[in-house]
Design a protein around this motif. Structure first.
Motif, mmCIF file in Angstrom:
data_model
loop_
_atom_site.group_PDB
_atom_site.id
_atom_site.type_symbol
_atom_site.label_atom_id
_atom_site.label_comp_id
_atom_site.label_asym_id
_atom_site.label_seq_id
_atom_site.Cartn_x
_atom_site.Cartn_y
_atom_site.Cartn_z
ATOM 1 N N ASN A 79 45.019 12.025 1.287
ATOM 2 C CA ASN A 79 44.583 10.651 1.047
ATOM 3 C C ASN A 79 43.856 10.093 2.266
ATOM 4 O O ASN A 79 42.846 9.387 2.131
ATOM 5 C CB ASN A 79 45.782 9.775 0.704
ATOM 6 N N GLU A 80 44.380 10.407 3.450
ATOM 7 C CA GLU A 80 43.727 9.941 4.670
ATOM 8 C C GLU A 80 42.359 10.587 4.846
ATOM 9 O O GLU A 80 41.426 9.971 5.368
ATOM 10 C CB GLU A 80 44.617 10.245 5.883
ATOM 11 N N GLU A 81 42.229 11.833 4.393
ATOM 12 C CA GLU A 81 40.962 12.547 4.554
ATOM 13 C C GLU A 81 39.918 12.095 3.542
ATOM 14 O O GLU A 81 38.754 11.877 3.884
ATOM 15 C CB GLU A 81 41.196 14.054 4.403
ATOM 16 N N TYR A 82 40.337 11.927 2.289
ATOM 17 C CA TYR A 82 39.374 11.619 1.227
ATOM 18 C C TYR A 82 39.421 10.161 0.759
ATOM 19 O O TYR A 82 38.636 9.773 -0.117
ATOM 20 C CB TYR A 82 39.613 12.540 0.023
ATOM 21 N N LYS A 83 40.314 9.356 1.331
ATOM 22 C CA LYS A 83 40.410 7.934 0.991
ATOM 23 C C LYS A 83 40.539 7.717 -0.515
ATOM 24 O O LYS A 83 39.859 6.891 -1.115
ATOM 25 C CB LYS A 83 39.181 7.177 1.516
ATOM 26 N N VAL A 84 41.443 8.496 -1.136
ATOM 27 C CA VAL A 84 41.593 8.429 -2.588
ATOM 28 C C VAL A 84 42.042 7.042 -3.042
ATOM 29 O O VAL A 84 41.477 6.460 -3.978
ATOM 30 C CB VAL A 84 42.594 9.498 -3.082
ATOM 31 N N THR A 85 43.041 6.492 -2.378
ATOM 32 C CA THR A 85 43.559 5.181 -2.792
ATOM 33 C C THR A 85 42.509 4.091 -2.586
ATOM 34 O O THR A 85 42.418 3.154 -3.397
ATOM 35 C CB THR A 85 44.833 4.830 -1.998
ATOM 36 N N ASP A 86 41.722 4.204 -1.518
ATOM 37 C CA ASP A 86 40.658 3.217 -1.294
ATOM 38 C C ASP A 86 39.623 3.270 -2.411
ATOM 39 O O ASP A 86 39.154 2.234 -2.898
ATOM 40 C CB ASP A 86 39.974 3.464 0.058
ATOM 41 N N GLN A 87 39.271 4.495 -2.812
ATOM 42 C CA GLN A 87 38.297 4.647 -3.895
ATOM 43 C C GLN A 87 38.848 4.119 -5.220
ATOM 44 O O GLN A 87 38.129 3.486 -5.996
ATOM 45 C CB GLN A 87 37.908 6.120 -4.044
#
Length: 221
Positions: free
Chosen positions: A198-206
């Motif tokens: 999640n920190e790498e791909y910013k899934v929650t932000d997206q």
């Protein structure tokens, strides 16, 4: 860090199910009672010539694993199997951290284990299980249908013998205890990997951005 995929997620789900079946009593080994409330009771029993041991070891590892089990059970009751699996993973991860949340989770699970040990102590002291068994046997003996009572007793005896034989061959308590501890470790690793991704791909932000965009469109229309 090992890569996690569908197989590992399914493994966590299976381990959660086993954990729910095992509950805290599956952990292996017997140890002297460690909680203050029952220490005096145990010492009194020892002085009278009988041994007093805890049903479950109250250790850091068992407390962490129990926290995962309790989280899984709570999630299962509140939202079903997948919420239970998420609860198991989350509490297993949080219990391994060294912070206030971890302290609370381990405190609750330790108290649960100590309560379980105290209930077991009371059961042994007053022989509740034996008395219940004797009452059932007496009821069967006094049954109007001797044939029915004899059949029930024979069936219960056969089931008991089968379970005892299976346990000797497989070691149910040892096996389930190991699986719960392993499942707790696996769940913690899985949660750590999810956080890293999640920190790498910013899934929650997206996801949040997409949700906000959808809400804005619905409002404008």
């Amino acid at each position: 860090m090992a890569t996690f995929g569908g197989r590992q997620i399914r493994a966590v789900s299976v381990l959660l199910l086993l954990a729910l079946l095992a509950v805290p009593t599956c952990f292996t080994g017997l140890a002297p009672r460690t909680n203050n409330k029952t220490t005096a009771q145990a010492e009194a029993a020892s002085s009278s010539g009988s041994s007093s041991v805890a049903l479950v070891k109250v250790t850091k590892e068992n407390s962490i694993a129990t926290a995962g089990v309790l989280g899984g059970v709570a999630g299962l009751l509140l939202g079903g199997f997948w919420i239970g699996a998420a609860g198991f993973v989350a509490t297993s991860y949080l219990a391994k951290k060294e912070d206030d949340v971890s302290t609370v989770l381990k405190g609750v699970s330790t108290a649960s284990l100590e309560a379980l040990n105290y209930v077991d102590y009371l059961n042994k002291k007053y022989e509740v299980t034996n008395k219940v068994g004797s009452a059932v046997n007496d009821a069967l003996e006094k049954s109007d249908s001797k044939e029915t009572g004899s059949t029930v007793k024979s069936t219960l005896s056969s089931v008991g013998d089968a379970i005892e034989g299976f346990d000797k061959d497989v070691g149910i308590k040892d096996t389930l205890g190991s699986l719960v501890l392993a499942g707790s470790d696996l769940a913690s690793q899985l949660a750590t990997k999810v956080i890293e991704l999640n920190e790498e791909y910013k899934v929650t932000d997206q996801l949040k951005a997409k949700i906000d965009e959808t809400i804005d469109k619905s409002k404008s229309s």
